[in-house]
Enzyme design. Structure first.
Site, short mmCIF file in Angstrom:
data_model
loop_
_atom_site.label_atom_id
_atom_site.label_comp_id
_atom_site.label_asym_id
_atom_site.label_seq_id
_atom_site.Cartn_x
_atom_site.Cartn_y
_atom_site.Cartn_z
N LEU A 1 -2.77 -2.28 3.27
CA LEU A 1 -1.36 -2.03 2.64
C LEU A 1 -1.07 -3.12 1.34
CD1 LEU A 1 0.78 -2.34 5.88
CD2 LEU A 1 0.43 -0.31 4.38
N ASP A 2 -0.36 -2.82 0.53
CA ASP A 2 -0.18 -3.53 -0.72
C ASP A 2 0.14 -4.96 0.08
OD1 ASP A 2 -0.59 -1.59 -2.36
OD2 ASP A 2 1.47 -1.24 -2.76
N MET A 3 -0.16 -6.02 -0.78
CA MET A 3 0.12 -7.32 -0.28
C MET A 3 1.69 -7.55 -0.15
SD MET A 3 -0.34 -11.02 -2.50
CE MET A 3 1.19 -10.78 -3.42
#
Length: 555
Positions: free
Chosen positions: A402-404
């Site tokens: 997942l994106d940060m």
């Protein structure tokens, strides 16, 4: 000249405290002084009559629509007075110079400058090349050369065909010799046939020699022009290289200590196109040149967004990475700056929680602003935490990312076999994921499908661009849950899994045109990115059962 560009605030700023340090240009919250100076610039842009430029904000305005990045630099003069400078990126209304805006670091459009003079030399070479290519004599010579080659091929082939036909006739004559013919008669016939064959072969050689001579002469006529064109191209290449190097050496940036560094030195003589033409380098160069102390800086987009990237009218944006970061590293070398947030650990004080677990795999809930895997500067991540949590696990552990900034569910494999099985499910797209997001704006349709191919913005990583030529396919289904107070709560069902896919699909004008709240790349920063991976369905690699895990969002 200084009074023209250095402007004092029109608003009372006596109650506003100065920032302790200068703005970190690649990630910032605009200081109140920067916001005020930006508003005064925006007010000017809304009411000015100094130039005509189609920003795409007025209907039926003539000219190509070009939105523009503007920058403001709050600074202090030698008398201690606070004011600001304005700048625009690139050109504005096809010009580098406008009232109130600082000049470029190097003006390539200056009429009496070396660039324009050398550019005219290059243009004259180009014109001569084009004139030669279009000249009647050159075209006639090429036409004659082609016609000569064609005629030569036809004549030689006809002679070869004639030789083959005559050979067949000679063979027929040999076969027709009566059995009771005398040896003298046979020898005489063979001699005649042999002489005939020799004559035809000699004719073919003479014909080939003749046509080779004709082709060579025709080719020489063409070479008179092509040699000159090649000579001009080589001269143009040399002049262009010399001009480029002169430009690299002349395009130099000042820093606080009055030290000059050229764009050639900064980029090792290989700068990206447009390096140094952004607003930030222009502002700082002018400030240092005129002994102004930089206090705070901000850049905002004005106008319609480009078709490829996401740019919202009136929104603030950081300086670009590939072009500006190396330049600003030199220019801000000795300027005390805000801390670089990219060097800080965003996961500090946060914990991952295990939502589901058995002997083979786990599903964890990742907090927002928490790396999935170790980064360039920060190693703390889901991978590091899971590695400590399951020290006996084998394999890569992290099945997907997942994106940060995105929170939500992540699959963790405890063995390589389980990892490969789950990876295969992702590749076959049999794993179903559902995200929930809160968008800024109202999405008109209850559900729909977004298909916008994406690729990385090479000039501004990790941002993504919509690109139909080089982008990878990216599709998202969506379903609206609720519309309330100018916001839309929505479910996203990504079919592909591209970087920033949901963020771009939500914000882009060809997508939903409603950025996710808190999106600091494609919208406006808030307390967090309101995007959460709330549900995942997969087939258990060992138990062979479909499992659905749900974890509600905290927004």
């Amino acid at each position: 000249m200084l009074k023209t560009y250095f402007q004092e605030f029109k608003t009372d700023i006596s109650s506003i405290s100065l920032p302790e340090k200068f703005t970190f240009p690649f990630y910032y919250e605009p200081h109140e002084l920067s916001i005020l100076s930006a508003k005064e610039l925006q007010n000017y842009l809304e009411n000015q009559t100094d130039f005509e430029h189609n920003f795409g904000l007025q209907e039926n305005q003539e000219g190509l629509v070009i939105g523009k990045m503007f920058g403001v630099l709050v600074c202090q003069n030698q008398e201690g007075k606070l004011g600001y400078l304005w700048a625009f990126s690139g050109k504005l209304a096809e010009n580098n110079h406008h009232h109130y805006f600082v000049p470029p670091v190097f003006d390539m459009l200056q009429h009496d400058g070396f660039f324009r003079k050398e550019e005219e030399v290059l243009n004259s070479i180009n014109r001569e090349i084009e004139q030669l290519k279009k000249s009647a004599d050159y075209l006639l010579a090429k036409e004659n050369w082609v016609a000569t080659q064609k005629k030569a091929t036809e004549d030689i082939q006809n002679q070869k065909d004639r030789i083959k036909a005559l050979k067949i006739l000679r063979d027929q004559k040999r076969n027709a010799i009566p059995a009771n013919g005398t040896s003298v008669e046979v020898e005489q016939l063979e001699l005649e046939l042999s002489e005939e064959s020799k004559k035809e072969s000699i004719l073919l050689k003479k014909m080939t020699k003749y046509w080779n001579y004709q082709i060579e002469n025709a080719q020489k006529e063409v070479a008179i022009f092509t040699d000159r064109i090649s000579e001009l191209k080589e001269f143009r290449k040399q002049k262009s290289g010399d001009l480029q190097q002169q430009l690299f050496d002349s395009y130099s940036f000042l820093n606080k200590d009055k030290k000059l560094k050229s764009v050639g030195q900064i980029f090792d003589n290989n700068p990206p196109a447009g390096a140094g033409e952004c607003a930030a380098p222009k502002l700082l160069h002018y400030a240092f040149q005129n002994d102004l102390k930089p206090i705070a800086m901000a850049e905002f987009w004005w106008g319609q967004s480009p078709k490829s990237e996401v740019r919202k009218h009136n929104h603030f944006y950081p300086a670009c990475r590939s072009k500006c970061e190396p330049i600003l590293a030199h220019m801000l070398e000795s300027v005390p700056m805000d801390d670089n947030p990219f060097l800080e650990n965003p996961a500090e004080g946060k914990d991952i929680t295990v939502v589901f677990e058995d002997d083979y795999l786990a599903v964890i809930n990742k907090p927002a602003e928490f790396l999935s895997v170790p980064g360039k500067n920060v190693k703390d991540s889901v991978y590091q935490r899971v590695k400590e949590l399951y020290p006996n696990a084998t394999g890569p552990l992290i099945v997907h990312r997942l994106d940060m900034s995105t929170s939500g569910l992540l699959l963790i494999a405890k063995s390589e076999e389980v990892y490969k099985d789950l990876q295969s499910q992702f590749i076959k797209r049999t794993i179903q994921k559902r995200y929930v997001a809160l968008l800024e704006g109202i999405v008109p349709h209850d559900e729909g499908f977004i298909d916008l191919p994406l690729r990385v913005d090479l000039d501004n990583r990790p941002n993504q661009l919509v690109c139909y030529e080089h982008g990878k396919p990216a599709q998202t289904k969506y379903k609206v849950i609720e519309r309330k107070e100018g916001k839309t709560r929505i479910h996203f069902y990504p079919i592909s899994g591209r970087t920033h896919q949901l963020r771009v699909h939500a914000s882009h004008s060809l997508g939903l045109n409603c950025p996710i709240i808190g999106d600091d790349l494609y919208g406006t920063k808030s307390n967090r990115l309101h995007l959460h991976a709330e549900e995942i369905t997969f087939k258990h690699p060992v138990l062979k059962e479909n499992i659905t895990i749900f974890e509600a969002a905290e927004f």
